[in-house]
Design an enzyme around this catalytic site. Sequence first.
Site, short mmCIF file in Angstrom:
data_model
loop_
_atom_site.label_atom_id
_atom_site.label_comp_id
_atom_site.label_asym_id
_atom_site.label_seq_id
_atom_site.Cartn_x
_atom_site.Cartn_y
_atom_site.Cartn_z
N ASN A 9 -7.47 -41.66 17.73
CA ASN A 9 -7.61 -43.05 17.33
C ASN A 9 -6.43 -43.91 17.07
OD1 ASN A 9 -8.40 -45.31 16.07
ND2 ASN A 9 -8.86 -44.31 14.11
N LYS A 11 -5.72 -46.85 16.69
CA LYS A 11 -6.05 -48.12 15.75
C LYS A 11 -5.46 -49.36 16.41
CE LYS A 11 -6.19 -44.81 11.97
NZ LYS A 11 -6.14 -44.53 10.43
N HIS A 95 -15.75 -45.77 10.76
CA HIS A 95 -14.35 -45.03 10.14
C HIS A 95 -14.06 -45.94 8.74
CE1 HIS A 95 -10.00 -44.97 9.94
NE2 HIS A 95 -10.11 -43.99 10.82
N GLU A 97 -11.66 -47.30 7.60
CA GLU A 97 -11.01 -48.62 7.61
C GLU A 97 -12.06 -49.80 7.77
OE1 GLU A 97 -7.48 -47.39 10.31
OE2 GLU A 97 -7.09 -46.37 8.66
N GLU A 168 -13.25 -37.22 7.23
CA GLU A 168 -11.73 -37.81 6.96
C GLU A 168 -11.68 -38.42 5.58
OE1 GLU A 168 -10.09 -39.34 10.99
OE2 GLU A 168 -11.41 -41.04 10.04
N GLY A 174 -3.51 -41.42 6.86
CA GLY A 174 -2.38 -42.27 7.13
C GLY A 174 -1.21 -41.84 6.08
N SER A 213 -4.26 -37.06 8.59
CA SER A 213 -2.72 -36.70 8.75
C SER A 213 -2.72 -35.40 9.51
CB SER A 213 -2.11 -36.71 7.27
OG SER A 213 -2.12 -37.90 6.60
P1 PGA Z 1 -4.17 -40.51 10.47
O1 PGA Z 1 -5.42 -41.11 10.76
O2 PGA Z 1 -4.36 -39.18 11.58
O3 PGA Z 1 -3.00 -41.44 10.81
O4 PGA Z 1 -4.12 -40.01 9.02
C1 PGA Z 1 -6.76 -40.44 10.93
C2 PGA Z 1 -7.91 -41.52 11.25
O5 PGA Z 1 -7.95 -42.34 10.37
O6 PGA Z 1 -8.67 -41.20 11.97
#
Ligand code: PGA
Length: 251
Positions: A9, A11, A95, A97, A168, A174, A213
């Site tokens: 992903n 983003k 997601h 976000e 998640e 992140g 992460s």
């Molecule tokens: P990350 O994001 O690997 O940067 O923690 C995962 C995600 O949001 O799908």
Amino acid sequence: MRQPLVAGNWKMNGSRASAKELVEGIKAGVASAVKTQIALCPPHAYLADVSAMLQGTPVMLGAQNLCYASSGAYTGEISATMLLDFGCTYAIVGHSERRALFGEDNKIVARKFLAASKGGLTPIFCVGEMLEDRENELTEAVVARQLDAVLESPECLAALGGAVIAYEPVWAIGTGKTASPDQAQEVHAFIRRQIAAHSAEIAGKIQILYGGSVKGSNAAELFAKPDIDGGLIGGASLDASEFLTICHAAE
Ligand code: PGA
């Protein structure tokens, strides 16, 4: 045995040039006979470029979001049919976000889930608790509520067999803080039990990805857990060699 899936992903990162370079790097390291399913979810603006570059490779394409409606007056939105046109196989829905920054609640997420699957895409349906939920021992309650938005809709449930779930934990996205393999496994097993209460068959075959992460250095121990079927990778999917290490860890 469920086939592993690793999805990147991206983003809202990169440029047209960097997207090209990243795909070249990933293509160079993916064997044609790879067992793991691999997907890239670039920003919508680069779907056409990435789609063209992935022709003839086993790497699949996904979108990070889609509209719950199939067409009409929805300025700025993108439909499942449009994504299919670009050659997308997957669409991420729910997601964290999208939930936190764009006000998508469980109801909207369920509509997007349905729009994706009706439109011929495989939804990657994301669930996960916030730090305060975990600290208050509300992880299972929160995840169950998110899952129920789909499990309790007969139409969504009928489509669940053709979907992927991503667990998640929001506190791990992140932040560099990964759920420990045991913490993740516990929630993955819980998710599978929740699904089994509706359909044992789907529970047995559905891929449940871990996200938050994941890096080259921790992927193997996470993927070794019995209910973790791969990963949804954010930051580490922007680096070809790091992403390839994660894909290899799933093999
Ligand atoms: P990350 O994001 O690997 O940067 O923690 C995962 C995600 O949001 O799908």
